[in-house]
Design a protein around this motif. Structure first.
Motif, mmCIF file in Angstrom:
data_model
loop_
_atom_site.group_PDB
_atom_site.id
_atom_site.type_symbol
_atom_site.label_atom_id
_atom_site.label_comp_id
_atom_site.label_asym_id
_atom_site.label_seq_id
_atom_site.Cartn_x
_atom_site.Cartn_y
_atom_site.Cartn_z
ATOM 1 N N VAL A 134 0.768 -1.367 0.700
ATOM 2 C CA VAL A 134 -0.039 -0.015 0.085
ATOM 3 C C VAL A 134 0.877 0.644 0.354
ATOM 4 C CG1 VAL A 134 -1.883 1.122 1.372
ATOM 5 C CG2 VAL A 134 -1.578 -1.023 0.989
ATOM 6 N N VAL A 135 0.563 2.273 -0.909
ATOM 7 C CA VAL A 135 1.561 3.613 -0.933
ATOM 8 C C VAL A 135 0.302 4.497 -0.265
ATOM 9 C CG1 VAL A 135 2.605 5.511 -2.008
ATOM 10 C CG2 VAL A 135 3.202 2.549 -2.678
ATOM 11 N N LEU A 136 0.911 5.261 0.492
ATOM 12 C CA LEU A 136 0.060 6.697 0.831
ATOM 13 C C LEU A 136 1.110 8.061 -0.096
ATOM 14 C CD1 LEU A 136 0.359 6.338 5.027
ATOM 15 C CD2 LEU A 136 -2.109 5.849 2.982
ATOM 16 N N PHE A 137 -0.445 8.748 0.104
ATOM 17 C CA PHE A 137 0.471 9.882 -1.213
ATOM 18 C C PHE A 137 0.144 10.704 -0.433
ATOM 19 C CE2 PHE A 137 -0.754 6.399 -4.201
ATOM 20 C CZ PHE A 137 0.344 6.417 -4.685
ATOM 21 N N MET A 138 1.216 12.037 0.088
ATOM 22 C CA MET A 138 0.271 12.566 0.842
ATOM 23 C C MET A 138 0.628 14.484 0.367
ATOM 24 S SD MET A 138 1.930 11.072 4.096
ATOM 25 C CE MET A 138 3.815 10.966 3.683
ATOM 26 N N ASN A 139 0.368 15.479 0.844
ATOM 27 C CA ASN A 139 0.928 16.766 0.280
ATOM 28 C C ASN A 139 2.041 17.672 1.327
ATOM 29 O OD1 ASN A 139 0.193 18.254 2.403
ATOM 30 N ND2 ASN A 139 -2.173 18.052 1.503
ATOM 31 N N VAL A 140 2.474 18.667 0.586
ATOM 32 C CA VAL A 140 3.495 19.167 1.384
ATOM 33 C C VAL A 140 3.801 18.905 3.012
ATOM 34 C CG1 VAL A 140 3.793 20.440 -0.575
ATOM 35 C CG2 VAL A 140 2.846 21.122 0.804
ATOM 36 N N LYS A 141 1.799 19.341 3.331
ATOM 37 C CA LYS A 141 1.448 19.175 4.790
ATOM 38 C C LYS A 141 1.318 17.840 5.485
ATOM 39 C CE LYS A 141 -1.108 23.394 4.165
ATOM 40 N NZ LYS A 141 -2.444 23.761 5.062
ATOM 41 N N LYS A 147 -5.087 6.636 -0.436
ATOM 42 C CA LYS A 147 -4.332 5.865 -0.794
ATOM 43 C C LYS A 147 -5.124 4.919 -1.185
ATOM 44 C CE LYS A 147 -6.100 2.754 2.876
ATOM 45 N NZ LYS A 147 -6.789 1.676 4.497
ATOM 46 N N GLN A 148 -3.611 3.764 -1.597
ATOM 47 C CA GLN A 148 -3.805 2.821 -2.568
ATOM 48 C C GLN A 148 -2.735 1.572 -2.434
ATOM 49 O OE1 GLN A 148 -4.333 4.513 -7.066
ATOM 50 N NE2 GLN A 148 -3.204 2.511 -7.537
ATOM 51 N N ALA A 174 1.171 14.572 -5.167
ATOM 52 C CA ALA A 174 1.980 14.289 -3.960
ATOM 53 C C ALA A 174 3.231 14.561 -3.797
ATOM 54 C CB ALA A 174 1.921 12.277 -3.881
ATOM 55 N N ALA A 175 3.147 15.628 -2.782
ATOM 56 C CA ALA A 175 5.008 15.824 -2.937
ATOM 57 C C ALA A 175 5.782 14.726 -1.954
ATOM 58 C CB ALA A 175 4.322 17.276 -1.439
ATOM 59 N N SER A 176 5.377 13.966 -1.188
ATOM 60 C CA SER A 176 5.703 12.787 -1.058
ATOM 61 C C SER A 176 4.921 11.076 -0.796
ATOM 62 C CB SER A 176 6.114 12.799 1.034
ATOM 63 O OG SER A 176 5.269 13.151 1.543
ATOM 64 N N ILE A 177 5.588 10.070 -0.541
ATOM 65 C CA ILE A 177 4.782 8.439 -0.321
ATOM 66 C C ILE A 177 5.503 8.249 0.899
ATOM 67 C CG2 ILE A 177 4.333 9.035 -2.608
ATOM 68 C CD1 ILE A 177 6.402 6.221 -2.928
ATOM 69 N N ILE A 178 4.519 7.384 1.566
ATOM 70 C CA ILE A 178 5.065 6.600 2.412
ATOM 71 C C ILE A 178 4.650 5.099 2.094
ATOM 72 C CG2 ILE A 178 4.516 5.736 4.893
ATOM 73 C CD1 ILE A 178 4.513 8.599 5.878
ATOM 74 N N CYS A 179 5.016 3.900 2.083
ATOM 75 C CA CYS A 179 4.811 2.613 1.532
ATOM 76 C C CYS A 179 4.441 2.232 2.950
ATOM 77 C CB CYS A 179 6.020 2.482 0.600
ATOM 78 S SG CYS A 179 6.415 2.922 -0.822
ATOM 79 N N ALA A 180 4.405 0.838 2.680
ATOM 80 C CA ALA A 180 3.349 -0.071 3.560
ATOM 81 C C ALA A 180 4.173 -1.305 3.143
ATOM 82 C CB ALA A 180 2.650 0.465 4.232
ATOM 83 N N ASP A 214 9.221 6.872 4.437
ATOM 84 C CA ASP A 214 9.275 6.122 4.994
ATOM 85 C C ASP A 214 8.527 4.456 4.330
ATOM 86 O OD1 ASP A 214 10.006 3.618 7.008
ATOM 87 O OD2 ASP A 214 9.116 5.281 8.642
ATOM 88 N N HIS A 215 9.348 3.153 4.641
ATOM 89 C CA HIS A 215 8.632 1.834 4.485
ATOM 90 C C HIS A 215 7.852 1.004 5.857
ATOM 91 C CE1 HIS A 215 9.003 -2.457 2.117
ATOM 92 N NE2 HIS A 215 7.408 -1.661 2.292
ATOM 93 N N VAL A 216 6.823 0.968 6.059
ATOM 94 C CA VAL A 216 6.210 0.579 7.296
ATOM 95 C C VAL A 216 6.081 -0.864 6.486
ATOM 96 C CG1 VAL A 216 4.353 0.718 9.418
ATOM 97 C CG2 VAL A 216 5.349 2.758 8.413
ATOM 98 N N ILE A 217 6.500 -1.745 7.746
ATOM 99 C CA ILE A 217 6.104 -3.310 8.018
ATOM 100 C C ILE A 217 5.124 -3.533 9.321
ATOM 101 C CG2 ILE A 217 7.074 -5.460 7.709
ATOM 102 C CD1 ILE A 217 9.802 -4.447 6.739
#
Length: 232
Positions: A134-141, A147-148, A174-180, A214-217
């Motif tokens: 899953v990836v979270l797509f986030m803005n500059v804040k 979430k996809q 998106a300005a940044s992402i977090i993978c999980a 980040d990459h969260v497991i």
């Protein structure tokens, strides 16, 4: 107070004011037990059993009520007295609850730490039977825009395509992402493949100007941040 009906006692034998639907109207949904709420969804019992007895059987078929959110229509139908129509009602109610919770969370959720990311993802991912990336797509804040689920299956570098992830990131501005991803085994300890995939995505993000934060497991109600562990 929750009703305790004998198997042969039917809902019509219960005083009108004590029936679940009437109690919900009079006292509010929060006053009802889990059994009574499920009974309202089921609507009717069987020829020989009340709807409350049937609702209790549904609850007894799962280790805990939280397991209802991951049940399939086949699992609901495996409960004696629950046919396709009743199973569909239960499944629809659970899915609506998930969407309402997700929408509420997405509108206000800002991720400032690995704990925030894990909290956002844990409910949906901790009890999955297959690995979901899953990836979270986030803005500059650092607010969650989207979430996809990118893919389902064992994680390896051959099937994680950075282009799919960053194409979506560009689409969402998106300005940044977090993978999980989750580990169905329950242990969130990273594998060599997890670390390799993370490094590939970090490198690709640097080229695109979209930071991989980040990459969260996710394991069994626990998690590991690969950033905190120094793998990125």
């Amino acid at each position: 107070m929750p009703l305790d009906l004998q198997p042969k006692m039917m809902i019509r034998d219960v005083h009108l004011a004590d029936r679940p639907r009437e109690r919900l109207v009079r006292q509010g949904a929060a006053s009802l037990s889990n059994q009574e709420l499920i009974a309202i969804l089921l609507g009717t019992g069987t020829r020989n059993e009340s709807v409350l007895v049937l609702a209790n059987r549904v609850l007894s078929s799962f280790d805990k009520i939280q397991d209802l959110k991951d049940a399939t229509i086949e699992e609901y139908m495996s409960v004696k007295g629950v046919g396709q129509a009743k199973a569909a009602l239960l499944l629809a109610a659970v899915e609506l609850g998930k969407r309402l919770y997700r929408k509420h969370t997405e509108e206000r959720f800002t991720i400032r730490s690995p704990e925030d990311a894990a909290s956002y993802l844990m409910t949906d991912m901790t009890s999955l039977n297959q690995e979901h990336f899953v990836v979270l797509f986030m803005n500059v804040k650092n607010e969650v825009l989207h979430k996809q689920t990118i893919f389902i299956g064992s994680l390896n570098s051959a099937i994680v395509h950075p282009r799919e992830i960053f194409r979506e990131a560009v689409k969402r501005s998106a300005a940044s992402i977090i993978c999980a991803h989750n580990h169905p085994s329950g242990s969130p300890s990273p594998s060599p493949e997890d670390i390799e995939v993370t490094k590939r995505l970090v490198d690709a993000g640097a080229l695109m100007g979209i930071e991989v934060l980040d990459h969260v497991i996710i394991g069994d109600h626990q998690f590991i941040s690969l950033k905190e562990k120094g793998y990125m």
